[in-house]
Design a protein around this motif. Structure first.
Motif, short mmCIF file in Angstrom:
data_model
loop_
_atom_site.label_atom_id
_atom_site.label_comp_id
_atom_site.label_asym_id
_atom_site.label_seq_id
_atom_site.Cartn_x
_atom_site.Cartn_y
_atom_site.Cartn_z
N SER A 1 39.90 41.62 46.09
CA SER A 1 39.20 42.84 46.51
C SER A 1 37.92 42.54 47.27
O SER A 1 37.39 43.41 47.97
N ASN A 2 37.39 41.31 47.16
CA ASN A 2 36.24 40.94 47.96
C ASN A 2 36.64 40.85 49.42
O ASN A 2 37.76 40.42 49.72
N PRO A 3 35.79 41.25 50.37
CA PRO A 3 36.12 41.10 51.78
C PRO A 3 36.47 39.66 52.12
O PRO A 3 35.65 38.75 51.96
N GLY A 4 37.70 39.41 52.54
CA GLY A 4 38.14 38.05 52.87
C GLY A 4 38.22 37.14 51.68
O GLY A 4 38.24 35.91 51.84
N GLY A 5 38.30 37.70 50.47
CA GLY A 5 38.22 36.87 49.27
C GLY A 5 39.53 36.40 48.72
O GLY A 5 39.56 35.57 47.82
N GLU A 6 40.65 36.90 49.20
CA GLU A 6 41.94 36.58 48.58
C GLU A 6 42.24 35.09 48.65
O GLU A 6 42.23 34.46 49.71
N GLY A 7 42.51 34.52 47.47
CA GLY A 7 42.91 33.12 47.39
C GLY A 7 41.81 32.12 47.62
O GLY A 7 42.07 30.92 47.66
N LYS A 8 40.57 32.55 47.78
CA LYS A 8 39.49 31.61 48.05
C LYS A 8 38.81 31.17 46.77
O LYS A 8 38.74 31.90 45.79
N LEU A 9 38.29 29.96 46.81
CA LEU A 9 37.57 29.39 45.68
C LEU A 9 36.09 29.27 46.02
O LEU A 9 35.72 29.09 47.18
N CYS A 10 35.27 29.35 45.00
CA CYS A 10 33.83 29.24 45.17
C CYS A 10 33.30 28.25 44.15
O CYS A 10 33.66 28.34 42.97
N PRO B 1 28.52 44.75 44.59
CA PRO B 1 29.97 44.49 44.53
C PRO B 1 30.74 45.50 43.69
O PRO B 1 31.97 45.59 43.80
N PHE B 2 30.05 46.27 42.83
CA PHE B 2 30.72 47.22 41.95
C PHE B 2 30.65 48.66 42.48
O PHE B 2 31.26 49.56 41.91
N ALA B 3 29.89 48.87 43.54
CA ALA B 3 29.63 50.23 44.02
C ALA B 3 30.92 50.93 44.42
O ALA B 3 31.82 50.34 45.02
N VAL B 4 31.00 52.22 44.07
CA VAL B 4 32.19 53.04 44.33
C VAL B 4 31.85 54.05 45.43
O VAL B 4 30.83 54.73 45.37
N ARG B 5 32.74 54.16 46.41
CA ARG B 5 32.53 55.10 47.50
C ARG B 5 32.78 56.53 47.03
O ARG B 5 33.54 56.78 46.10
#
Length: 285
Positions: free
Chosen positions: A98-107, A132-136
């Protein structure tokens, strides 16, 4: 699958492989022992991480050492190390899709501190950590919050540190001088809570991990000694020991002024002098 390069938090770039291929790094002490190095040259074992594998966290992926860009994720392994990392890295975190561009990435979190990695289920006033938790607005119509304004709740401020308070606002938005902060015009988090210790916090999401009814069972609370690095635990909530030891007590501070001291958090705020000899017994002067 393979990840040729993953971002690292707190301004530390690092290349690494997939989490499945990332075993726990051997501690320097273990390695030196196997190699027969003299004990005097051995390094001390790695410190125990604050967070467990599979625990939910926020990871700071900013490449600026003074920057904060928080992404949600899950800890996949402790003490990762490969050819590109001369020192073991405390955490390898899989970022949410759900993070922008976050799929499958490691940090990689190169330091076990709140500037690099922090608990996800944590109420605070840090608007960057809330983002990161904010709801539209469009998504709030289908969201059903459990609490209403004026209800009493308990919120988690950090691991094992819960405080009680009252819900000030539902779908709370950070403001400054009466104006909504830039970038929050269409966003909100579930609650703003005024704590009994005279602090206001925002609650990132509506779940038992971070907010519960005031009298609901809570995880074990950490004592002042634990918060400062000690080991003694606070008495279990509802136990005879807890009932025999009041949480709040009046005493004099170093300047001689009367304060009301919270035995759990150590927080002290100014108060009126005690009204009885029994209360005066807490005088620390």
């Amino acid at each position: 699958g393979e990840v040729s390069r993953a971002s690292a938090s707190c301004g530390h770039p690092v290349a690494m492989a997939a989490a499945a291929a990332a075993p726990r790094a051997e501690s320097p002490a273990e390695a030196s022992a196997e190699e027969g190095e003299p004990p005097a040259k051995r390094q001390r074992p790695l410190a125990a991480p604050r967070f467990a594998v599979d625990e939910r966290v926020l990871c700071n992926v900013s490449r600026r050492r003074s920057g904060f860009i928080w992404k949600r994720g899950t800890i996949r392994t402790h003490w990762y190390q490969d050819a590109s990392t001369p020192e073991p890295i405390p955490y390898l975190v899989e970022l949410d899709a759900s993070n922008p561009g976050g799929e499958g990435k490691l940090c990689a979190a190169p330091a076990d501190d709140d500037e690099c990695i922090r608990l996800e289920a944590r109420a605070c006033l840090d608007v960057q950590a809330m983002k990161p938790f904010a709801v539209r607005l469009a998504d709030r119509a289908t969201a059903r919050l459990r609490f209403q304004e004026g209800e009493r709740v308990a919120v988690q401020l950090d691991v094992g540190n819960w405080e009680q308070g009252v819900v000030l606002e539902v779908w709370a938005v950070p403001e400054r001088k009466g104006k909504v902060l830039k970038g929050w015009e269409d966003l909100a988090v579930p609650y703003a809570v005024r704590l009994d210790i005279s602090q206001d916090v925002m609650v990132p999401f509506d779940g038992d991990a971070v907010v519960r009814p005031e009298h609901a069972p809570l995880p074990p609370q950490r004592s002042i000694e634990e918060l400062l690095g000690g080991i003694r635990r606070a008495p279990a909530r509802g136990s005879a020991e807890a009932a025999a030891r009041p949480r709040f007590s009046k005493r004099r501070d170093a300047a001689g002024a009367w304060v009301n001291v919270d035995a759990v958090t150590g927080f002290a705020r100014p108060c009126s002098p005690p009204s009885s000899d029994d209360e005066a017994a807490e005088d620390g002067a």
